[in-house]
Motif scaffolding. Structure first.
Motif, PDB file in Angstrom:
ATOM      1  N   THR A 121       0.955  -1.384   0.017  1.00 33.58           N
ATOM      2  CA  THR A 121      -0.040  -0.086   0.010  1.00 33.58           C
ATOM      3  C   THR A 121       0.667   1.379   0.027  1.00 33.58           C
ATOM      4  N   GLU A 122       0.337   2.382  -0.569  1.00 32.63           N
ATOM      5  CA  GLU A 122       0.938   3.678  -0.503  1.00 32.63           C
ATOM      6  C   GLU A 122       1.602   3.869   1.005  1.00 32.63           C
ATOM      7  N   GLU A 123       0.965   3.760   1.988  1.00 31.43           N
ATOM      8  CA  GLU A 123       1.186   3.849   3.443  1.00 31.43           C
ATOM      9  C   GLU A 123       2.152   3.121   3.630  1.00 31.43           C
ATOM     10  N   ARG A 124       2.312   1.604   3.335  1.00 31.24           N
ATOM     11  CA  ARG A 124       3.626   0.934   3.865  1.00 31.24           C
ATOM     12  C   ARG A 124       4.856   1.511   3.147  1.00 31.24           C
ATOM     13  N   LYS A 125       4.617   1.991   1.788  1.00 34.72           N
ATOM     14  CA  LYS A 125       5.738   2.687   0.983  1.00 34.72           C
ATOM     15  C   LYS A 125       6.395   3.699   1.808  1.00 34.72           C
ATOM     16  N   ARG A 126       5.292   4.817   2.142  1.00 36.85           N
ATOM     17  CA  ARG A 126       5.889   5.899   2.589  1.00 36.85           C
ATOM     18  C   ARG A 126       6.649   5.663   3.968  1.00 36.85           C
ATOM     19  N   SER A 127       5.793   4.936   4.811  1.00 34.05           N
ATOM     20  CA  SER A 127       6.418   4.648   6.091  1.00 34.05           C
ATOM     21  C   SER A 127       7.920   3.970   6.058  1.00 34.05           C
ATOM     22  N   PHE A 128       8.023   3.010   5.112  1.00 32.02           N
ATOM     23  CA  PHE A 128       9.247   2.386   4.747  1.00 32.02           C
ATOM     24  C   PHE A 128      10.371   3.408   4.523  1.00 32.02           C
ATOM     25  N   VAL A 129      10.157   4.116   3.633  1.00 31.60           N
ATOM     26  CA  VAL A 129      10.890   5.222   3.035  1.00 31.60           C
ATOM     27  C   VAL A 129      11.377   6.118   4.082  1.00 31.60           C
ATOM     28  N   ALA A 130      10.507   6.692   4.984  1.00 31.29           N
ATOM     29  CA  ALA A 130      10.687   7.491   5.988  1.00 31.29           C
ATOM     30  C   ALA A 130      11.328   6.995   7.076  1.00 31.29           C
ATOM     31  N   ALA A 131      11.438   5.704   7.290  1.00 34.37           N
ATOM     32  CA  ALA A 131      12.044   4.814   8.321  1.00 34.37           C
ATOM     33  C   ALA A 131      13.635   5.189   8.199  1.00 34.37           C
ATOM     34  N   GLY A 132      14.116   5.274   6.800  1.00 30.14           N
ATOM     35  CA  GLY A 132      15.322   4.971   6.431  1.00 30.14           C
ATOM     36  C   GLY A 132      16.191   6.297   6.547  1.00 30.14           C
ATOM     37  N   ARG A 133      17.632   6.100   6.383  1.00 30.16           N
ATOM     38  CA  ARG A 133      18.384   7.252   6.653  1.00 30.16           C
ATOM     39  C   ARG A 133      18.715   8.120   5.466  1.00 30.16           C
ATOM     40  N   ARG A 134      19.265   7.277   4.416  1.00 34.64           N
ATOM     41  CA  ARG A 134      19.809   8.027   3.164  1.00 34.64           C
ATOM     42  C   ARG A 134      18.977   7.324   2.083  1.00 34.64           C
ATOM     43  N   VAL A 135      17.824   7.554   1.922  1.00 29.36           N
ATOM     44  CA  VAL A 135      16.927   6.985   1.073  1.00 29.36           C
ATOM     45  C   VAL A 135      16.279   7.975   0.202  1.00 29.36           C
ATOM     46  N   ARG A 136      16.293   7.256  -1.151  1.00 32.98           N
ATOM     47  CA  ARG A 136      15.660   7.972  -2.281  1.00 32.98           C
ATOM     48  C   ARG A 136      14.670   6.897  -3.042  1.00 32.98           C
ATOM     49  N   ARG A 137      13.516   7.510  -3.372  1.00 36.23           N
ATOM     50  CA  ARG A 137      12.392   6.452  -3.736  1.00 36.23           C
ATOM     51  C   ARG A 137      12.262   6.767  -5.150  1.00 36.23           C
ATOM     52  N   ALA A 138      12.080   5.620  -6.029  1.00 38.05           N
ATOM     53  CA  ALA A 138      11.558   5.653  -7.509  1.00 38.05           C
ATOM     54  C   ALA A 138      10.458   4.898  -7.520  1.00 38.05           C
ATOM     55  N   ASP A 139       9.432   5.231  -8.538  1.00 35.98           N
ATOM     56  CA  ASP A 139       8.245   4.601  -8.709  1.00 35.98           C
ATOM     57  C   ASP A 139       8.164   4.252 -10.354  1.00 35.98           C
ATOM     58  N   LEU A 140       7.682   2.925 -10.383  1.00 35.43           N
ATOM     59  CA  LEU A 140       7.662   2.623 -11.801  1.00 35.43           C
ATOM     60  C   LEU A 140       6.336   2.303 -12.204  1.00 35.43           C
ATOM     61  N   ALA A 141       5.985   2.780 -13.412  1.00 31.18           N
ATOM     62  CA  ALA A 141       4.443   2.588 -13.784  1.00 31.18           C
ATOM     63  C   ALA A 141       4.110   1.391 -14.613  1.00 31.18           C
ATOM     64  N   GLY A 142       2.830   0.882 -14.373  1.00 32.39           N
ATOM     65  CA  GLY A 142       2.462  -0.101 -15.207  1.00 32.39           C
ATOM     66  C   GLY A 142       3.261  -1.365 -14.756  1.00 32.39           C
ATOM     67  N   ALA A 143       3.720  -1.238 -13.749  1.00 30.69           N
ATOM     68  CA  ALA A 143       4.410  -2.628 -13.222  1.00 30.69           C
ATOM     69  C   ALA A 143       3.801  -3.423 -12.020  1.00 30.69           C
ATOM     70  N   SER A 144       4.191  -4.652 -11.900  1.00 33.19           N
ATOM     71  CA  SER A 144       4.083  -5.373 -10.774  1.00 33.19           C
ATOM     72  C   SER A 144       5.092  -5.567  -9.889  1.00 33.19           C
ATOM     73  N   HIS A 145       4.699  -6.629  -8.946  1.00 34.52           N
ATOM     74  CA  HIS A 145       5.752  -6.684  -7.749  1.00 34.52           C
ATOM     75  C   HIS A 145       7.090  -7.306  -8.585  1.00 34.52           C
ATOM     76  N   ASP A 146       6.950  -7.910  -9.691  1.00 30.19           N
ATOM     77  CA  ASP A 146       8.163  -8.430 -10.284  1.00 30.19           C
ATOM     78  C   ASP A 146       8.495  -7.411 -11.481  1.00 30.19           C
ATOM     79  N   ALA A 147       8.622  -6.111 -11.148  1.00 33.06           N
ATOM     80  CA  ALA A 147       9.078  -5.137 -12.030  1.00 33.06           C
ATOM     81  C   ALA A 147      10.411  -5.397 -12.834  1.00 33.06           C
ATOM     82  N   HIS A 148      11.111  -6.026 -12.369  1.00 32.80           N
ATOM     83  CA  HIS A 148      12.579  -6.309 -12.798  1.00 32.80           C
ATOM     84  C   HIS A 148      12.272  -7.036 -14.189  1.00 32.80           C
ATOM     85  N   LEU A 149      11.230  -7.686 -14.282  1.00 34.46           N
ATOM     86  CA  LEU A 149      10.712  -8.293 -15.569  1.00 34.46           C
ATOM     87  C   LEU A 149       9.542  -7.658 -16.679  1.00 34.46           C
ATOM     88  N   ASP A 150       8.642  -7.080 -15.664  1.00 26.72           N
ATOM     89  CA  ASP A 150       7.440  -6.562 -16.687  1.00 26.72           C
ATOM     90  C   ASP A 150       7.515  -5.047 -16.659  1.00 26.72           C
TER      91      ASP A 150
END
Length: 230
Positions: free
Chosen positions: A182-211
């Motif tokens: 969920t978006e909430e889980r994504k944001r909370s995970f990123v916020a809890a890290g120290r030197r973190v950058r986030r990138a989002d992939l469009a039209g992708a699944s959990h296996d985004a390295h494939l699709d």
């Protein structure tokens, strides 16, 4: 992850079959998170002369995160695709039993790859599964066991928030718009890290390295090409 490795032309890339998978021990006695961490540590110590850029997806990303926490001296940069600190994807229940049941439902052995495609489908993930099947005298088998996958997934049911919060390496966290979290889980995970950058992939699944390979390769290559600040 082989296409990902090939996309990093000009770099030395080690692709590790984690325990329970591929060419590694299929039924290891120890499936703890600590055992997975130590495997990666031993590969780095045995094959590399200095800190490495560690990249993982899903369970592999969780392992990479814990390696960076346990051995900050070995990790220069960290890339986590579809990762969080542990627990279920939605924060409400466990899905390891369903995952194990799904893999156990495969009608193996498959007579040939055409039969495997008919059973598993023709999407990018299914195509990767079919391509990776192991030929044995009685037919084609997956290079992992359903029970092992389920057992490993259960070891990830305990959130490892303290470890994630301790990671010092510059980190790229990559999520898919159609992924597990969920978006909430994504944001909370990123916020809890120290030197973190986030990138989002469009039209992708959990296996985004494939699709969503082109997007994934682009954000990964760009991040790894940057200078590492102290």
């Amino acid at each position: 992850m082989l296409p990902t490795a090939r996309a990093l032309a000009g770099r030395r890339v080690l692709v590790v079959d984690q325990r329970g998978h591929g060419g590694s021990t299929r039924r290891p006695d120890d499936l703890s998170r600590e055992a997975f961490i130590e495997d990666v540590v031993q590969v780095v110590l045995g094959e590399c002369t200095g800190p490495v850029d560690l990249v993982g997806q899903s369970m592999g990303a969780h392992t990479a995160m814990l390696v960076a926490a346990a051995r900050p001296d070995l990790v220069r940069r960290l890339v986590l695709l579809e990762c969080h600190e542990g627990g279920s994807a939605d924060g409400e229940g466990e899905d390891s039993d369903a995952l194990e049941a799904f893999f156990a439902s495969w009608p193996v052995p498959f007579a040939d790859r055409a039969a495997a495609r008919q059973a598993l489908g023709d999407g990018p993930l299914a195509a990767a599964w079919v391509a990776d099947l192991e030929e044995r005298p009685d037919g084609l088998h997956p290079r992992f066991g359903a029970a092992v996958v389920g057992a490993v997934a259960r070891t990830m049911s305990t959130p490892r928030r303290a470890e994630w919060a301790s990671v010092e390496a510059p980190t790229l966290v990559v999520y898919a718009d159609g992924g597990m979290f969920t978006e909430e889980r994504k944001r909370s995970f990123v916020a809890a890290g120290r030197r973190v950058r986030r990138a989002d992939l469009a039209g992708a699944s959990h296996d985004a390295h494939l699709d969503a390979f082109d997007q994934w390769a682009r954000v990964l290559s760009t991040f790894l090409a940057e200078e590492v600040s102290p």
